[in-house]
Design a protein around this motif. Structure first.
Motif, PDB file in Angstrom:
ATOM      1  N   GLY A   1      37.724  44.961  32.522  1.00 53.43           N
ATOM      2  CA  GLY A   1      37.738  44.718  31.094  1.00 53.43           C
ATOM      3  C   GLY A   1      36.359  44.302  30.613  1.00 53.43           C
ATOM      4  O   GLY A   1      35.377  44.339  31.358  1.00 53.43           O
ATOM      5  N   HIS A   2      36.288  43.856  29.352  1.00 52.28           N
ATOM      6  CA  HIS A   2      34.984  43.602  28.736  1.00 52.28           C
ATOM      7  C   HIS A   2      34.220  42.489  29.444  1.00 52.28           C
ATOM      8  O   HIS A   2      33.086  42.686  29.890  1.00 52.28           O
ATOM      9  N   PHE A   3      34.827  41.312  29.598  1.00 55.02           N
ATOM     10  CA  PHE A   3      34.115  40.205  30.240  1.00 55.02           C
ATOM     11  C   PHE A   3      33.982  40.417  31.741  1.00 55.02           C
ATOM     12  O   PHE A   3      33.026  39.948  32.370  1.00 55.02           O
ATOM     13  N   GLY A   4      34.943  41.131  32.322  1.00 55.95           N
ATOM     14  CA  GLY A   4      34.903  41.392  33.751  1.00 55.95           C
ATOM     15  C   GLY A   4      33.752  42.271  34.195  1.00 55.95           C
ATOM     16  O   GLY A   4      33.458  42.373  35.390  1.00 55.95           O
ATOM     17  N   LEU A   5      33.065  42.897  33.253  1.00 53.22           N
ATOM     18  CA  LEU A   5      31.898  43.706  33.616  1.00 53.22           C
ATOM     19  C   LEU A   5      30.766  42.856  34.173  1.00 53.22           C
ATOM     20  O   LEU A   5      29.987  43.319  35.012  1.00 53.22           O
ATOM     21  N   VAL A   6      30.660  41.604  33.710  1.00 55.90           N
ATOM     22  CA  VAL A   6      29.499  40.785  34.066  1.00 55.90           C
ATOM     23  C   VAL A   6      29.854  39.483  34.761  1.00 55.90           C
ATOM     24  O   VAL A   6      28.988  38.844  35.359  1.00 55.90           O
ATOM     25  N   VAL A   7      31.109  39.038  34.663  1.00 57.61           N
ATOM     26  CA  VAL A   7      31.519  37.778  35.281  1.00 57.61           C
ATOM     27  C   VAL A   7      32.833  38.006  36.019  1.00 57.61           C
ATOM     28  O   VAL A   7      33.747  38.645  35.494  1.00 57.61           O
ATOM     29  N   GLY A   8      32.928  37.478  37.236  1.00 58.07           N
ATOM     30  CA  GLY A   8      34.156  37.609  38.003  1.00 58.07           C
ATOM     31  C   GLY A   8      33.923  38.316  39.320  1.00 58.07           C
ATOM     32  O   GLY A   8      32.799  38.666  39.702  1.00 58.07           O
ATOM     33  N   SER A   9      35.020  38.522  40.028  1.00 59.37           N
ATOM     34  CA  SER A   9      34.930  39.067  41.380  1.00 59.37           C
ATOM     35  C   SER A   9      34.389  40.493  41.405  1.00 59.37           C
ATOM     36  O   SER A   9      33.557  40.841  42.250  1.00 59.37           O
TER      37      SER A   9
END
Length: 988
Positions: free
Chosen positions: A334-342
């Motif tokens: 998703g949008h935020f998962g592109l740069v932060v997260g596993s």
């Protein structure tokens, strides 16, 4: 008894209570993590520049790697790049040998003047930060931006024309914002809503951090609710929560900052309502910028299930930046998962590190990075695919229901797309047509008045573009009022005839509008005509000139008012010369007289005098305010001009088409007016993109100067949707629509008095003049006998209306003042009715579209029947090799011979068979006697082919590029010396 059955629930309840109390007290669980080390390299009110993991300066220490400058969106904290030290962006890049930098715009509500920041301030700040990184490291900078931060990267690279930018990495950064709006809003609805919010909401308020967070979460409310529920369910298990706690706290509270109203307003207006990242022509502190100036490599990271930076929108960079090598990396996030997260830690940032190394020449492109296709293969580019939405997330059933609802809405929208487009066009067009229909002789209407209205409606909107700069409606309106005061100071009064001798420049537009606002008559004097004659015909009392035409104006033996040319100038005129420098008049020192009322012009009042050449003689054309309004409102309606349009005014303002169509239509439509320093093929495409031109004006064969030029190259997409003007040859028309597809041509036909106005709005029938303009006067075709040059009557003595495809004289039912030189006819179709004969011949096809046949006085009557110049030209225009065809009469051997001169496209050739095929079945009239190829067609200053030089040359000489019509076979054959001698001697 198993005590664990009792102690386990109790322990879970106690752990939940303890963790919950910690969350309530501190906002989250204490993770024990510390931020990555950084130093502040530069600190100014607009931003702070962080350098993470400062390099070891000791002797022998390894040098830092290539610099990557990371850019956060305005509503999100710069700490997003370091949410967790181990899995955050800066930490991963540092371990990969990259030198990470971060620009921190801070929280604007905590900085003096921060809530007055606009979007351009961020772009300029980022540009300054690039200079600092370059100076510090000595290396070109890789820009990496998330969401709107990626938009900043694109905009800044274009603003700098890629100077010192090694590459751009953009994560979920929308470019074609109207291609796929969040929640799958239709583009028209989204643009209208963005425009309204920019003008009426965010021009007055700001967004605090908590509201930015709430708005972000509401874009995907189900996922937000899922995350909260999952957190509460695991609140007893501290170890399970800790790995994601920093990310949760960032999104839940810590990561959001205030957003200034001016910045939001500018984002909504420029990049959503008007989509200017795609079209170009967005303004950065008054300088016009286009993404087509990006030349460095681009990597667009695309979220397969990103519902904010949707794939269709992100992939717009391929079309917007045709000079750049554009790649994409598709990740299922998703949008935020592109740069932060596993997934970001395991996929995004290692790929970015390898990308940077490959651009630096240290390795190949990373796996999964591929060249972006111009048209991505996904069939659902209007939004994120249904299957992707359904598969993504823990609660598949809930997402499926939500997505099916959206898909159903999409189906309804698609089914009603044409109806919606018609509704939008009607909503924009009807008020203009209604206003036009209400105009009578006593209506106050003028150019100056309409410009005042636009300035009141959108004072900060873009009005005038010139030399790469933008001027707002407010600034232009203020300049007009200042020039009015200057004119009053030097004694110009309402009704005075003032010559305007100026190049097409902002000062010329201002001078014309100022005279209109004063109620004076602007006499538009072409620089290439006999100026004393023009001054006499226009009854000019004084002349306004720019510095470049000062010497020519001084020869007119009248007072010269000099306007424009910049502040630093020396006019070099004798002290006794009757010359007044208008720029030296202080408007604030001028006392307005009691008689002055701004914009006093009535519809019936004379507003302008333009000039044309007829039979080698200069003729003055009087243009009333009604005539101007009819063309202006009609053009704006036919071309559907609005605030999102930029009209490229190539036609000189002293030409009627430039004044009535280009300038008039743009002013009424509230569109931006882009003025050019003249038609130059090497500058044409560059200005189209720099200004974001959506509508190009033309006259006659003007555009052949562009597309026939050997240096003309159109790479990638372009913003143009329409070409508007009159007189375009059919062959050129066809080529223009092929080269600039999907743009089309709106061809106008208007008589000099404005009583008859036709427009080919659809552009479907190349060469047709279309139909009567809505809101214009009524027109009819009177049946016509070309042999006797008579209008035909019926058995009752009234004029008979021409049948389909029958040649007729175009008559107009008059509205407004009638030109005293017009051919007036009464009792035409009914007792005592009044009509004005345009003296133009037309035919009307079965569908009701009008086709120009010829001027009544120019019909060539031969032994085989009448030859109509326009009909022959339209037919030959269908031959691919033909550029322009011009038919004229030559007297030879005591009779008239119809001759057609043909100019070919570069490298083109034509054979007798082509001519015979094209001219064998004309809809009306006979084919010409002779067709010959000329090396070059002489064009007038308005790019109209000139017949006089051809006619003076007489009967064409025999050659391999000249043919005659064999009347026995009705085919064209080579014109030989013998056949020519027979024709000249009158034996044929």
């Amino acid at each position: 008894m198993d005590l664990s059955a009792i102690t386990r629930p109790v322990g879970r309840l106690v752990a939940t209570a303890q963790n919950g109390l910690e969350v309530l007290r501190y906002g989250g669980l204490e993770t024990g993590t510390v931020p990555s080390p950084f130093q502040i390299v530069e600190s100014v009110p607009m931003y702070r520049l962080r350098r993470y993991f400062p390099p070891d300066t000791r002797p022998g220490a390894p040098p830092p790697g290539p610099p990557v400058l990371m850019v956060h969106p305005m509503m999100m904290s710069a700490d997003m790049w370091d949410v967790t030290r181990e899995n955050g962006a800066v930490g991963i890049l540092h371990r990969a040998g990259i030198d990470p930098w971060v620009i921190d715009f801070g929280s604007p509500d905590k900085v003096e003047g921060g809530m007055q920041r606009n979007l351009a301030d961020h772009v300029v700040a980022l540009s300054e930060a690039i200079d600092t990184v370059k100076e510090t490291t000595g290396r070109d900078v890789h820009l990496a931006g998330y969401s709107q931060g990626g938009m900043f990267c694109y905009q800044t690279a274009a603003y700098r024309r890629s100077k010192d930018v090694a590459s751009i990495i953009a994560f979920g950064a929308p470019v074609d914002t109207l291609a796929a709006l969040p929640l799958n809003l239709p583009a028209g609805v989204g643009a209208a809503a963005a425009d309204f919010m920019a003008d009426h909401v965010f021009s007055r308020i700001d967004i605090p951090g908590w509201l930015a967070r709430t708005g972000f979460q509401m874009l995907d409310p189900i996922k937000s609710a899922q995350s909260r529920l999952e957190f509460l369910r695991q609140l007893h298990d501290r170890e399970a929560l800790l790995p994601r706690e920093q990310q949760r706290r960032f999104l839940a509270s810590e990561g959001w900052i205030a957003w200034s109203g001016p910045a939001i307003s500018e984002l909504l207006k420029q990049f959503i309502a008007h989509n200017r990242m795609m079209t170009g022509g967005f303004s950065i502190h008054g300088e016009l910028v286009t993404l087509s100036d990006i030349k460095c490599p681009v990597l667009a990271v695309v979220g397969e299930v990103d519902d904010i930076g949707q794939p269709a929108s992100v992939r717009g960079i391929k079309r917007a930046a045709p000079q750049a090598d554009v790649y994409e990396y598709l990740i299922r996030a998703g949008h935020f998962g592109l740069v932060v997260g596993s997934k970001a830690a395991s996929q995004t940032w290692p790929t970015v590190a390898k990308w940077v190394r490959s651009i630096e020449g240290d390795g190949d492109l990373p796996e999964g990075v591929v060249p972006m296709a111009m048209q991505p293969p996904e069939p659902t580019e209007s939004g994120v695919a249904l299957s992707s939405r359904v598969a993504h997330g823990a609660t598949a059933a809930g997402e499926m229901a939500f997505s099916l609802a959206r898909s159903a809405a999409d189906a309804v929208v698609a089914a009603n797309k044409s109806a919606r487009a018609l509704a939008v066009e009607t909503a924009r067009t009807l008020p203009r047509l209604a206003r036009l229909g209400q105009i009578n002789d006593h209506t106050r209407i003028s150019l100056g008045r309409i410009m005042s209205e636009q300035a009141r409606h959108a004072p900060g909107g873009d009005c005038l573009l010139f030399d790469g700069r933008v001027h707002t409606f407010e600034a232009v309106d203020r300049r007009i009022n200042n020039v009015v005061r200057g004119l009053i100071e030097v004694g110009v009064r309402q009704g005075a005839h003032v010559g305007v001798l100026m190049d097409t420049r902002p000062s010329a537009l201002v001078a014309i509008a100022a005279l209109s606002r004063l109620g004076a008559v602007a006499v538009l004097m072409p620089p290439d005509v006999d100026l004393p004659t023009a001054a006499r015909l226009g009854a000019v009392s004084e002349v306004i000139a720019d510095p470049s035409h000062l010497e020519a104006a001084r020869k007119l033996s009248m007072r010269v008012l000099v306007l424009g040319g910049g502040e630093a100038r020396d006019l070099h005129v004798p002290d006794d010369a009757d010359v007044i420098d208008m720029e030296k008049i202080d408007p604030d020192e001028v006392d307005l007289p009691g008689w002055y009322r701004p914009n006093p012009g009535l519809a019936r009042d004379l507003a302008f005098i333009a000039f044309s050449t007829v039979g080698g003689q200069l003729v003055a054309r009087q243009i009333t305010n009604f005539r101007w309004a009819l063309s202006a409102f009609g053009t704006a309606s036919a071309a559907n001009l609005g605030r999102g349009d930029t009209v490229y005014c190539l036609t000189p303002l002293h030409h009627q088409s430039g004044l009535l169509v280009s300038l008039g239509g743009a002013v009424v439509g509230g569109s931006r007016i882009a003025l050019s320093r003249g038609l130059r093929p090497d500058r044409f495409v560059q200005e189209l993109r720099q200004y974001g031109v959506t509508v190009v004006s033309y006259t006659w064969a003007m555009l052949r100067e562009v597309i026939d030029d050997p240096s003309f190259v159109l790479v990638g997409s372009h913003p143009v949707r329409l070409f508007i003007g009159s007189g375009m040859p059919t062959g050129l028309w066809k080529r223009v629509t092929e080269v600039f597809a999907p743009a089309h041509v709106v061809e106008f036909f208007a008589t000099t008095d404005g009583q008859a106005v036709l427009a080919n709005v659809s552009g479907a029938k190349i060469g047709s003049k279309g139909r009567p303009l809505p809101g214009g006067g009524q027109v009819e075709l009177a049946a016509y006998d070309p042999d006797d040059d008579l209008i035909l009557e019926d058995e009752r003595g009234f004029v008979r209306k021409a049948d389909a495809n029958e040649v007729g004289v175009l008559l107009a039912h008059p509205r407004g003042p009638i030109d005293p030189t017009a051919s007036i006819k009464r009792g035409v179709f009914a007792p005592a009715d009044t009509w004005v004969s345009t003296e133009y011949l037309f035919r009307r096809d079965q569908d009701g579209d009008y086709w120009l046949v010829d001027n009544r006085s120019l019909v060539i009557r031969t032994e085989r029947g009448p030859v109509y110049a326009e009909t022959v030209g339209d037919a030959l225009g269908g031959v691919d090799a033909v550029d322009i065809a011009l038919t004229y009469a030559v007297e030879a051997g005591g009779r008239r011979i119809a001759v057609t001169a043909v100019a070919l496209r570069p490298g083109g050739s034509i054979a007798a068979g082509d001519l015979s095929e094209a001219l064998s079945d004309l809809p009306v009239g006979a084919p010409p006697d002779i067709v010959h190829v000329v090396g070059e067609m002489t064009l007038s200053a308005s790019y109209r082919p000139m017949v006089t030089p051809l006619r003076e040359a007489g009967v064409p000489k025999a050659s391999r590029n000249a043919w005659h019509l064999d009347v026995d076979t009705n085919r064209y054959k080579r014109l030989t010396a013998a056949v020519r001698a027979e024709m000249v001697g009158g034996q044929r």
